[in-house]
Write an enzyme that holds these catalytic residues in place. Structure first.
Site, PDB file in Angstrom:
ATOM      1  N   HIS A 100     -10.616   1.192   1.720  1.00  0.00           N
ATOM      2  CA  HIS A 100     -10.374   2.181   2.765  1.00  0.00           C
ATOM      3  C   HIS A 100     -11.588   2.042   3.689  1.00  0.00           C
ATOM      4  O   HIS A 100     -12.680   2.500   3.351  1.00  0.00           O
ATOM      5  CB  HIS A 100     -10.266   3.581   2.175  1.00  0.00           C
ATOM      6  CG  HIS A 100      -9.984   4.624   3.218  1.00  0.00           C
ATOM      7  ND1 HIS A 100      -8.796   5.315   3.290  1.00  0.00           N
ATOM      8  CD2 HIS A 100     -10.725   5.051   4.274  1.00  0.00           C
ATOM      9  CE1 HIS A 100      -8.821   6.135   4.336  1.00  0.00           C
ATOM     10  NE2 HIS A 100      -9.990   5.998   4.935  1.00  0.00           N
ATOM     11  N   LYS A 133      -9.388  -0.129  -5.861  1.00  0.00           N
ATOM     12  CA  LYS A 133      -9.416   0.470  -4.526  1.00  0.00           C
ATOM     13  C   LYS A 133     -10.707   1.227  -4.294  1.00  0.00           C
ATOM     14  O   LYS A 133     -11.118   2.058  -5.109  1.00  0.00           O
ATOM     15  CB  LYS A 133      -8.233   1.441  -4.398  1.00  0.00           C
ATOM     16  CG  LYS A 133      -8.183   2.250  -3.106  1.00  0.00           C
ATOM     17  CD  LYS A 133      -7.687   1.439  -1.933  1.00  0.00           C
ATOM     18  CE  LYS A 133      -7.820   2.176  -0.601  1.00  0.00           C
ATOM     19  NZ  LYS A 133      -6.749   3.091  -0.317  1.00  0.00           N
ATOM     20  N   ASP A 157       1.560   2.575   3.529  1.00  0.00           N
ATOM     21  CA  ASP A 157       0.678   3.742   3.360  1.00  0.00           C
ATOM     22  C   ASP A 157       1.488   5.035   3.400  1.00  0.00           C
ATOM     23  O   ASP A 157       0.999   6.084   3.838  1.00  0.00           O
ATOM     24  CB  ASP A 157      -0.438   3.780   4.415  1.00  0.00           C
ATOM     25  CG  ASP A 157      -1.585   4.702   4.007  1.00  0.00           C
ATOM     26  OD1 ASP A 157      -1.626   5.107   2.832  1.00  0.00           O
ATOM     27  OD2 ASP A 157      -2.428   5.019   4.862  1.00  0.00           O
ATOM     28  N   HIS A 216       0.875  -1.199   0.000  1.00  0.00           N
ATOM     29  CA  HIS A 216       0.000   0.000   0.000  1.00  0.00           C
ATOM     30  C   HIS A 216       0.900   1.233   0.000  1.00  0.00           C
ATOM     31  O   HIS A 216       1.512   1.571   1.006  1.00  0.00           O
ATOM     32  CB  HIS A 216      -0.890   0.005   1.243  1.00  0.00           C
ATOM     33  CG  HIS A 216      -1.870   1.138   1.270  1.00  0.00           C
ATOM     34  ND1 HIS A 216      -3.216   0.954   1.525  1.00  0.00           N
ATOM     35  CD2 HIS A 216      -1.725   2.476   1.093  1.00  0.00           C
ATOM     36  CE1 HIS A 216      -3.838   2.121   1.508  1.00  0.00           C
ATOM     37  NE2 HIS A 216      -2.945   3.069   1.241  1.00  0.00           N
ATOM     38  N   HIS A 226       1.522   5.385  -1.639  1.00  0.00           N
ATOM     39  CA  HIS A 226       1.151   6.570  -2.427  1.00  0.00           C
ATOM     40  C   HIS A 226       2.417   7.119  -3.057  1.00  0.00           C
ATOM     41  O   HIS A 226       3.294   7.623  -2.364  1.00  0.00           O
ATOM     42  CB  HIS A 226       0.497   7.625  -1.531  1.00  0.00           C
ATOM     43  CG  HIS A 226      -0.778   7.138  -0.925  1.00  0.00           C
ATOM     44  ND1 HIS A 226      -1.995   7.298  -1.553  1.00  0.00           N
ATOM     45  CD2 HIS A 226      -1.016   6.439   0.212  1.00  0.00           C
ATOM     46  CE1 HIS A 226      -2.940   6.729  -0.805  1.00  0.00           C
ATOM     47  NE2 HIS A 226      -2.371   6.199   0.271  1.00  0.00           N
ATOM     48  N   LEU A 233      -4.992   9.160   7.872  1.00  0.00           N
ATOM     49  CA  LEU A 233      -6.312   8.530   7.898  1.00  0.00           C
ATOM     50  C   LEU A 233      -6.202   7.086   7.439  1.00  0.00           C
ATOM     51  O   LEU A 233      -5.512   6.842   6.447  1.00  0.00           O
ATOM     52  CB  LEU A 233      -7.284   9.302   6.993  1.00  0.00           C
ATOM     53  CG  LEU A 233      -7.699  10.670   7.547  1.00  0.00           C
ATOM     54  CD1 LEU A 233      -8.446  11.477   6.495  1.00  0.00           C
ATOM     55  CD2 LEU A 233      -8.552  10.518   8.808  1.00  0.00           C
ATOM     56  N   HIS A 262      -4.777  -0.627   5.739  1.00  0.00           N
ATOM     57  CA  HIS A 262      -4.304   0.111   6.931  1.00  0.00           C
ATOM     58  C   HIS A 262      -5.216  -0.050   8.148  1.00  0.00           C
ATOM     59  O   HIS A 262      -5.852   0.887   8.593  1.00  0.00           O
ATOM     60  CB  HIS A 262      -4.062   1.594   6.614  1.00  0.00           C
ATOM     61  CG  HIS A 262      -5.065   2.269   5.712  1.00  0.00           C
ATOM     62  ND1 HIS A 262      -6.413   2.232   5.921  1.00  0.00           N
ATOM     63  CD2 HIS A 262      -4.891   3.001   4.587  1.00  0.00           C
ATOM     64  CE1 HIS A 262      -7.022   2.903   4.977  1.00  0.00           C
ATOM     65  NE2 HIS A 262      -6.121   3.377   4.147  1.00  0.00           N
ATOM     66  N   ARG A 318       2.219   9.349  -5.748  1.00  0.00           N
ATOM     67  CA  ARG A 318       1.917  10.647  -6.370  1.00  0.00           C
ATOM     68  C   ARG A 318       2.358  10.655  -7.832  1.00  0.00           C
ATOM     69  O   ARG A 318       2.600   9.614  -8.420  1.00  0.00           O
ATOM     70  CB  ARG A 318       2.574  11.817  -5.605  1.00  0.00           C
ATOM     71  CG  ARG A 318       2.424  11.771  -4.090  1.00  0.00           C
ATOM     72  CD  ARG A 318       0.980  11.776  -3.640  1.00  0.00           C
ATOM     73  NE  ARG A 318       0.867  11.995  -2.207  1.00  0.00           N
ATOM     74  CZ  ARG A 318      -0.148  11.593  -1.467  1.00  0.00           C
ATOM     75  NH1 ARG A 318      -1.154  10.921  -2.000  1.00  0.00           N
ATOM     76  NH2 ARG A 318      -0.197  11.838  -0.185  1.00  0.00           N
TER      77      ARG A 318
HETATM   78  O1  DOR Z   1      -3.418   9.519   5.610  1.00  0.00           O
HETATM   79  C1  DOR Z   1      -3.748   9.225   4.472  1.00  0.00           C
HETATM   80  N1  DOR Z   1      -3.161   9.790   3.393  1.00  0.00           N
HETATM   81  N2  DOR Z   1      -4.741   8.353   4.296  1.00  0.00           N
HETATM   82  C2  DOR Z   1      -5.256   8.106   3.085  1.00  0.00           C
HETATM   83  O2  DOR Z   1      -6.172   7.327   3.010  1.00  0.00           O
HETATM   84  C3  DOR Z   1      -4.771   8.827   1.891  1.00  0.00           C
HETATM   85  C4  DOR Z   1      -3.408   9.304   2.083  1.00  0.00           C
HETATM   86  C5  DOR Z   1      -2.969  10.328   1.042  1.00  0.00           C
HETATM   87  O3  DOR Z   1      -3.186  10.077  -0.142  1.00  0.00           O
HETATM   88  O4  DOR Z   1      -2.385  11.342   1.424  1.00  0.00           O
HETATM   89 ZN    ZN Z   2      -3.313   5.040   1.642  1.00  0.00          ZN
END
Ligand code: DOR
Ligand code: ZN
Length: 351
Positions: free
Chosen positions: A139, A102, A250, A16, A18, A222, A177, A20
């Site tokens: 999520h 997702k 995450d 998991h 991110h 989150l 998560h 970007r």
């Molecule tokens: O804390 C988080 N950041 N939770 C998420 O579900 C998304 C993520 C983000 O993309 O920044």
């Molecule tokens: Zn995430």
């Protein structure tokens, strides 16, 4: 004098992540490729990665940013919307262009506005996914304004997950998560079609880290960190060796300027020190023999992928290791997760 110990494990994957896009992606990608062979790449870009064609484009952007000689496999995901086409999802999966879809409940987190309001609208897509064996990544938080933010995960289980599971018994679901003992108990009550990712930060912090002694935006993510008893349940689950739990960092970079604000973004950037922290958590629990299940074996087994043939050696130092604290990008600084604990483990050779 004690000698440094080491532990060699199959090269970990991040289930998991991110990444970007654009400049931000180019700044954070090397931190992932140094320590992970593959990663499940989250689709919550702006605009989101919704279709097979979007996933193909995003995959090319990532692979074009890999330095020569770096072998790293981004595993692409699609962002579920109420207009997602079962045929497009099937084609993406069958071609290997996306490995999972997702679910972001609309309004739950960063770039979730295009997410799902009414879960029943996506049932035709879930039916196809169940048939083809494509994992559904959730999520797991409800967004009803009358549900307390600390209860969102537990209520999601009751209101959404249990009905989905009852309707689609053979759908592969990853509860992303996990942050609560309720989540751990739910996963343990299921069969092998349900699994969960656990982040390094939820193994280390409870909600005090974010709220005691002043508000600490770099500990805000989150789902939000919960009480200590929930953290302890997550440690039990992660270190148990149970095949249903695996590592998803995450890691979610935001510029400091976006986090240190009156309305700070959710997300913790931890990928640079994730493995040292996780190894330390396992050592503290006397469970290092289960580390590779969590970092390197359970995830591929769930996704029907081979365990990496490459390896990583983790070194146990005699003194705590200094942890990197920030990444500078052309647009500003990103703070790296500070676990506020002694970490004696560090990544050594990767073969
Ligand atoms: O804390 C988080 N950041 N939770 C998420 O579900 C998304 C993520 C983000 O993309 O920044
Ligand atoms: Zn995430």
């Amino acid at each position: 004098m004690t000698t440094a110990r080491s532990l060699t494990i199959p090269l970990p994957d991040d289930w998991h992540l991110h990444l970007r896009s654009g400049e931000m992606m180019r700044a954070v990608l090397p931190w992932t490729t140094r320590h992970f062979g593959r990663a499940i790449v989250m689709p919550n870009l702006d605009p989101p990665v919704v279709t097979r064609a979007d996933a193909v484009r995003y995959h090319s952007e990532i692979t074009a940013a890999l330095p020569d000689g770096v072998t790293f496999q981004p595993l692409m995901t699609l962002y579920m919307t109420e207009r997602t086409e079962p045929g497009d999802v099937r084609a993406a999966f069958e071609a290997g262009d996306a490995v999972a879809v997702k679910l972001y409940p609309a309004g739950a987190t960063t770039n979730s506005a295009a997410g799902v309001h009414d879960i029943e609208t996506i049932y035709p897509v879930l039916e196809t996914m169940e048939e083809i064996g494509m994992p559904f990544l959730v999520h797991g938080e409800v967004v009803d304004p009358d549900v307390d933010i600390f209860d969102r995960e537990a209520v999601f289980i009751e209101k959404k997950l249990i009905p989905i599971r009852a309707r689609f018994p053979a759908l592969k679901i990853v509860f992303e998560h996990l942050t609560t003992s309720d989540g751990v108990e739910y996963v343990l009550s299921c069969d092998a079609y349900t699994a969960a990712t656990i982040t390094p930060h939820h193994l280390v912090i409870n909600r005090n880290a974010m709220l005691v002694g002043g508000i600490k935006p770099h500990y805000y993510c989150l789902p939000v960190a919960k009480r200590e008893r929930h953290r302890l349940a997550l440690i039990e689950a992660a270190t148990s060796g149970d095949a249903r739990f695996f590592l998803g960092t995450d890691s979610a970079p935001h510029l400091d300027s976006a986090k240190e604000s009156a309305c700070g973004c959710a997300g913790i950037f931890n990928v640079a020190n994730a493995l040292g922290i996780v190894a330390q958590v396992f050592e503290n629990k006397n469970a290092l023999d289960h580390l590779e299940a969590f970092t390197s074996r359970n995830g591929p087994a769930f996704y029907d992928l081979p365990v990496s043939e490459r390896s990583m050696t983790l070194i146990r130092h005699e003194l705590p290791v200094p942890l990197p604290d920030k990444v500078d990008t052309a647009r500003g600084r990103i703070t790296i997760f500070d676990p506020k604990m002694d970490v004696y483990w560090d990544v050594g050779d990767v073969d």
